[in-house]
Design an enzyme around this catalytic site. Structure first.
Site: not given
Ligand code: CAA
Length: 259
Positions: A66, A110, A113, A133
């Protein structure tokens, strides 16, 4: 919708390709990109001509997670009210046609993911998977703590999420996260070949197979088997089942009509 963060194309009339396109930021996933990705996937899913979708990045990065500068500005009230991440990140879960992740380079946070939200991952040998993260004072927020243990087991998932250790393509394949590892040059040819094979089958059977496999993650074994059995029965009501079996019996190549 105009796309500023992704490139969308169609290969051989039947394969939809979405290339994440923020190379300077290693394809960091900002909300705009995720909204565009969702729109592109929904458009391909609704297109009768498209039988399979590939999501890819560039040589250096599938996606490095992200977008950190965007997230750095957020506080709890903002992320909670906007349902940040879940809201526009999981559109991919609505897609009923197969989605292949073609991963080279970084697939972190992300990015990892997103790859795990796809139906399967084909990786180049330079791919690197991780959920770093924890280094930012947060935890994975787009399914990493749920999908990674299902893919690689608790011990490896805990190791990756708690220590931020990354996994190279080979280890990811051995752990079951990745289905195939190929050279960087072979990545797109291999993915296109896989997609083309899928497109040659009955779309009804392909969609039912995807639905049934996904059901296994949400149900008990006996419920899942019953679900599979009912879809299996339903496919006997299709012309494609008649065609596929007749072609086998008569030693010819089937022509599926998706009916
Ligand atoms: N967000 C925004 N920008 C990013 C980014 C990210 N996640 N990752 C990399 N970039 C940017 C860098 O800031 C840099 O930009 P500038 O040139 O303007 O400085 C550019 O991409 C190139 O990055 P590096 O210079 O750092 O390249 P590198 O090869 O030295 O290192 C890297 C590559 C190891 C991937 C490193 O960039 C890195 O650690 N990135 C962050 C990875 C990360 O923590 N991801 C998880 C994000 S949180 C998340 O995803 C939450 C969730 O679950 C949804």
């Amino acid at each position: 919708m105009a796309y500023n963060n992704i490139l969308v194309s169609v290969h051989d009339q039947h394969i939809g390709i979405v290339m994440l396109n923020r190379p300077k930021q290693l394809n960091a996933l900002n909300p705009e990109l995720m909204t565009e990705l969702g729109a592109a996937l929904l458009a391909f899913d609704a297109d009768e001509q498209i039988g399979c979708i590939i999501i890819t990045g560039n040589e250096k990065a599938f996606a490095a997670g992200a977008d950190i500068p965007t997230m750095a500005q957020f506080d709890f009230a903002q992320v909670y009210k906007a349902d940040f991440v879940t809201k526009n990140w999981e559109t991919i879960r609505q897609i009923r046609k197969p989605v292949i992740a073609a991963v080279s380079g970084f697939a972190l946070g992300g990015g990892c993911e997103l790859a795990m939200m796809c139906d399967f991952i084909i990786a180049a040998d330079n791919a690197l998977f991780g959920q770093p993260e924890i280094k930012l004072g947060i935890i994975p927020g787009a399914g990493g703590t749920q999908r990674l243990p299902r893919a690689v087991g608790k011990s490896k998932a805990m190791d990756m999420i708690l220590t931020a250790r990354t996994m190279k393509a080979q280890e990811a394949q051995e752990a079951g996260l990745v289905s195939r590892v190929v050279s960087l040059e072979q990545l797109m040819p291999e993915c296109l070949q896989a997609a083309s094979t899928i497109c040659g089958y009955s779309q009804l059977a392909v969609m039912a197979a995807k639905e049934s496999v996904n059901r296994s993650f949400e149900s008990s074994l006996s419920d899942g088997i019953m679900y599979e059995r009912r879809l299996f029965h339903a496919l006997f009501g299709t012309l494609d089942q008649k065609e596929g079996m007749d072609a086998f019996v008569n030693k010819r190549i089937p022509t599926f009509k998706n009916q």
